[in-house]
Design a protein around this motif. Structure first.
Motif, PDB file in Angstrom:
ATOM      1  N   VAL A  34       0.810  -1.181   0.226  1.00 22.37           N
ATOM      2  CA  VAL A  34       0.235  -0.024   0.084  1.00 22.37           C
ATOM      3  C   VAL A  34       0.841   1.302   0.001  1.00 22.37           C
ATOM      4  O   VAL A  34       0.309   2.301  -0.495  1.00 22.37           O
ATOM      5  CB  VAL A  34      -0.849   0.053   1.109  1.00 22.37           C
ATOM      6  CG1 VAL A  34      -0.019   0.236   2.578  1.00 22.37           C
ATOM      7  CG2 VAL A  34      -1.814   1.325   1.413  1.00 22.37           C
ATOM      8  N   TYR A  38       1.206   4.737  -2.612  1.00 16.45           N
ATOM      9  CA  TYR A  38       0.534   5.576  -1.611  1.00 16.45           C
ATOM     10  C   TYR A  38       0.377   7.160  -2.258  1.00 16.45           C
ATOM     11  O   TYR A  38      -0.692   7.664  -2.301  1.00 16.45           O
ATOM     12  CB  TYR A  38       1.172   5.644  -0.237  1.00 16.45           C
ATOM     13  CG  TYR A  38       0.391   6.507   0.891  1.00 16.45           C
ATOM     14  CD1 TYR A  38      -0.698   5.597   1.456  1.00 16.45           C
ATOM     15  CD2 TYR A  38       0.195   7.561   0.921  1.00 16.45           C
ATOM     16  CE1 TYR A  38      -1.308   6.229   2.515  1.00 16.45           C
ATOM     17  CE2 TYR A  38      -0.417   8.414   1.846  1.00 16.45           C
ATOM     18  CZ  TYR A  38      -1.296   7.589   2.682  1.00 16.45           C
ATOM     19  OH  TYR A  38      -2.215   8.234   3.490  1.00 16.45           O
ATOM     20  N   TYR A  53      -9.269   2.536  -3.190  1.00 16.32           N
ATOM     21  CA  TYR A  53      -9.198   1.172  -2.717  1.00 16.32           C
ATOM     22  C   TYR A  53     -10.567   0.370  -2.712  1.00 16.32           C
ATOM     23  O   TYR A  53     -10.771  -0.852  -2.820  1.00 16.32           O
ATOM     24  CB  TYR A  53      -8.383   1.110  -1.101  1.00 16.32           C
ATOM     25  CG  TYR A  53      -6.903   0.927  -1.448  1.00 16.32           C
ATOM     26  CD1 TYR A  53      -6.347  -0.265  -2.274  1.00 16.32           C
ATOM     27  CD2 TYR A  53      -6.176   1.737  -1.134  1.00 16.32           C
ATOM     28  CE1 TYR A  53      -5.070  -0.471  -2.310  1.00 16.32           C
ATOM     29  CE2 TYR A  53      -4.521   1.689  -1.504  1.00 16.32           C
ATOM     30  CZ  TYR A  53      -4.226   0.436  -2.036  1.00 16.32           C
ATOM     31  OH  TYR A  53      -2.827   0.532  -2.169  1.00 16.32           O
ATOM     32  N   ALA A 201      -7.796   3.248  -9.136  1.00 25.68           N
ATOM     33  CA  ALA A 201      -8.386   1.647  -8.905  1.00 25.68           C
ATOM     34  C   ALA A 201      -7.662   0.815 -10.014  1.00 25.68           C
ATOM     35  O   ALA A 201      -7.297  -0.345  -9.550  1.00 25.68           O
ATOM     36  CB  ALA A 201      -9.788   1.505  -8.803  1.00 25.68           C
ATOM     37  N   LEU A 204      -4.318   0.187  -8.679  1.00 21.44           N
ATOM     38  CA  LEU A 204      -4.258  -0.323  -7.381  1.00 21.44           C
ATOM     39  C   LEU A 204      -4.708  -1.771  -7.706  1.00 21.44           C
ATOM     40  O   LEU A 204      -4.426  -2.891  -6.821  1.00 21.44           O
ATOM     41  CB  LEU A 204      -5.422   0.090  -6.386  1.00 21.44           C
ATOM     42  CG  LEU A 204      -4.918   1.641  -6.031  1.00 21.44           C
ATOM     43  CD1 LEU A 204      -6.000   2.124  -4.949  1.00 21.44           C
ATOM     44  CD2 LEU A 204      -3.753   1.841  -5.240  1.00 21.44           C
ATOM     45  N   SER A 207      -2.113  -4.499  -6.504  1.00 24.63           N
ATOM     46  CA  SER A 207      -2.156  -4.729  -5.102  1.00 24.63           C
ATOM     47  C   SER A 207      -3.119  -6.125  -4.975  1.00 24.63           C
ATOM     48  O   SER A 207      -2.574  -7.008  -3.915  1.00 24.63           O
ATOM     49  CB  SER A 207      -2.568  -3.763  -4.309  1.00 24.63           C
ATOM     50  OG  SER A 207      -1.710  -2.651  -4.777  1.00 24.63           O
ATOM     51  N   GLY A 240      -7.775  -6.502   0.974  1.00 22.68           N
ATOM     52  CA  GLY A 240      -8.385  -5.356   0.794  1.00 22.68           C
ATOM     53  C   GLY A 240      -8.977  -4.471   1.860  1.00 22.68           C
ATOM     54  O   GLY A 240      -8.446  -3.265   1.996  1.00 22.68           O
ATOM     55  N   PHE A 243      -5.528  -2.647   2.814  1.00 23.45           N
ATOM     56  CA  PHE A 243      -5.103  -1.601   2.255  1.00 23.45           C
ATOM     57  C   PHE A 243      -6.205  -0.378   2.565  1.00 23.45           C
ATOM     58  O   PHE A 243      -5.709   0.779   2.622  1.00 23.45           O
ATOM     59  CB  PHE A 243      -5.449  -2.133   0.759  1.00 23.45           C
ATOM     60  CG  PHE A 243      -4.397  -3.035   0.158  1.00 23.45           C
ATOM     61  CD1 PHE A 243      -3.186  -3.064   0.851  1.00 23.45           C
ATOM     62  CD2 PHE A 243      -4.901  -3.853  -0.601  1.00 23.45           C
ATOM     63  CE1 PHE A 243      -2.410  -4.152   0.341  1.00 23.45           C
ATOM     64  CE2 PHE A 243      -3.910  -4.777  -1.247  1.00 23.45           C
ATOM     65  CZ  PHE A 243      -2.605  -5.034  -0.794  1.00 23.45           C
ATOM     66  N   ILE A 244      -7.621  -0.527   2.830  1.00 18.68           N
ATOM     67  CA  ILE A 244      -8.352   0.357   2.926  1.00 18.68           C
ATOM     68  C   ILE A 244      -8.129   1.017   4.454  1.00 18.68           C
ATOM     69  O   ILE A 244      -7.941   2.282   4.575  1.00 18.68           O
ATOM     70  CB  ILE A 244      -9.786  -0.024   2.875  1.00 18.68           C
ATOM     71  CG1 ILE A 244     -10.213  -0.428   1.593  1.00 18.68           C
ATOM     72  CG2 ILE A 244     -10.738   1.002   3.521  1.00 18.68           C
ATOM     73  CD1 ILE A 244     -11.402  -1.080   1.511  1.00 18.68           C
ATOM     74  N   ALA A 247      -4.735   3.009   4.426  1.00 15.57           N
ATOM     75  CA  ALA A 247      -4.849   4.279   3.389  1.00 15.57           C
ATOM     76  C   ALA A 247      -5.528   5.162   4.209  1.00 15.57           C
ATOM     77  O   ALA A 247      -5.332   6.640   4.231  1.00 15.57           O
ATOM     78  CB  ALA A 247      -5.350   3.951   2.103  1.00 15.57           C
TER      79      ALA A 247
END
Length: 467
Positions: A34, A38, A53, A201, A204, A207, A240, A243-244, A247
């Motif tokens: 992430v 970033y 994300y 997205a 991303l 990822s 996920g 990641f969220i 972030a």
């Protein structure tokens, strides 16, 4: 090898259970990744990285569902290549696998490149290329030993990653001074920012490739019709969610998203949160994550190459055999490592541009494969439940994946289309200019008898065969 060949095909050994499968996928995804994008995606989305994300996760969950559906029918190594081959035929299967390999071949290279960059920053007396090659050799050795050993290493890496992220979230939460009414602003883009979110997205999506890697382990998983689909969903959802969370917490500490260098925003964010000690710990865990991601991505693509070699679509003598001692596809592993040597010559920008085109194209084919296989193929069912899980959900997955795919940069499309053209030429040569069907091996894996067997191969488990 044709379908009429009587010689038993080499098969991988079933040694993985659900926890190891999920750890494999999460290590591939590398939660610390992430921080790699970033600053870049944060700037591109106007400070709405968490929202990007969320969008990427929604798209990936739809596609993860489709992978799970296909694994239930075809629990064999090969991933999107195997599914599209079985549903749409050998030509489409080959081109799908070839396109997907563009990403899988370069993902380990990107990991080695990043490991070299960070280690060179810590030890400038050693050239970056030397660090990259040392990491490459270490990963190759681990993968030759076998996937069970790799699963133990991934557990260690994920443990260190979990500790780092937990400390980061705790420290960042304590440092946040965002008013209560603005806590979730990074999740709410303006009406004119949705196109920016789509572009973010699409980047991303890289990822989330760990859930696809899980599908390549179907021949090495116990009870793959249950563990692999569940592992795919869990990997996608847990990764996920991490990641969220990271972030969002990062946005609470640095809501301005104004970093000195977007490429190193992760390190700068760590210094903001915990000073030099946190930055050093981040570097150590980040390099471990790069090595872990390279290790599992190399294992994943080597199994796709092995599957294609076993089917005769690549030279079988080199790629379609397993090492008699370790039971691993050493020829494929060496080939992937050779490509990864480009990490000593390419820049990070040049390497990253090659990623995502093939993955999103392959994801689209998997979604279409579910629709064709379950609604028009041998397993045809038109009940309301089937229309929902085999029609509507994969249809939404296909549409959303294509949406992200079209949001990629022009340079990415150039690289991807050239790679596809090379695949078409190779397929034309293999099939004598499409006058012959591509060779296809009867896997013997689609029925209920999933008992593995590699005569003379080193076995990594003494467990009873799974029926």
């Amino acid at each position: 090898m044709s379908s009429t060949t009587t010689e038993k095909a080499p098969q991988l050994t079933r040694v993985l259970r659900l926890p190891a499968i999920v750890l494999f996928g999460l290590t591939y995804m590398s939660p610390v990744a992430v921080f790699t994008t970033y600053g870049i995606v944060g700037a591109e989305t106007g400070g709405h990285l968490p929202a990007a994300y969320v969008l990427a996760l929604a798209v990936m969950l739809l596609t993860a569902h489709s992978y799970g559906r296909m694994v239930r029918s075809f629990p064999a190594a090969g991933s999107a290549y195997k599914y599209s081959q079985k549903v749409f035929g050998g030509h489409v299967g080959f081109l799908t696998g070839w396109t997907l390999m563009l990403d899988y071949l370069f993902l380990p290279m990107v990991s080695f490149l990043l490991a070299g960059i960070y280690l060179h920053a810590q030890f400038p007396g050693v050239p970056q290329g030397v660090w990259s090659v040392l990491a490459l050799l270490l990963v190759l050795a681990f993968n030759v030993i076998g996937v069970k050993f790799v699963s133990k290493v991934t557990a260690i890496i994920m443990g260190a990653t979990a500790v780092l992220l937990a400390v980061f979230v705790a420290l960042a939460g304590a440092k946040s001074n965002v008013p209560a009414g603005e806590l979730f602003d990074s999740f709410v883009p303006a009406s004119d920012q949705w196109s920016l979110l789509a572009g973010g997205a699409a980047i991303l999506a890289l990822s989330f490739l760990g859930f696809d890697a899980v599908s390549t382990l179907a021949e090495e998983a116990h009870n793959p019709r249950r563990t692999v689909p569940l592992g795919i969903i869990l990997t996608t959802a847990i990764g996920g969610g991490l990641f969220i969370l990271v972030a969002w917490v990062g946005a609470l500490v640095r809501p301005d998203n104004n970093f000195t260098d977007p490429d190193s925003a992760g390190a700068e964010l760590m210094r903001t949160v915990g000073g030099g000690a946190m930055s050093t710990a981040f570097t150590v865990v980040y390099v471990m994550g790069c090595i872990g991601s390279a290790m599992v991505s190399q294992a994943s693509v080597s199994r796709i190459i092995f599957s294609m070699g076993r089917d005769g679509l690549l030279p079988q003598r080199v790629f379609g055999r397993l090492n008699p001692r370790f039971g691993t596809p050493v020829g494929a592993l060496i080939a992937v490592s050779t490509v990864a040597l480009l990490s000593v010559a390419l820049t990070l920008d040049q390497a990253v541009v090659m990623i995502n085109f093939g993955a999103l194209a392959a994801f689209s084919m998997v979604n279409l494969s579910v629709i064709k296989h379950y609604l028009t193929g041998p397993k045809r069912s038109l009940t309301p439940r089937s229309l929902l899980i085999n029609g509507l959900l994969p249809g939404l997955g296909f549409a959303s994946t294509v949406w992200l795919w079209t949001s990629l940069t022009g340079e990415t499309f150039v690289v991807g289309l050239v790679w596809m053209a090379v695949g078409v030429v190779l397929l034309a040569i293999t099939t004598r200019f499409f006058t012959r069907r591509p060779p296809e091996l009867h896997m013997g894996m689609e029925d209920e008898d999933l008992t593995p067997g590699v005569p003379g191969a080193h076995r990594e488990t003494t467990a009873d065969p799974v029926s």
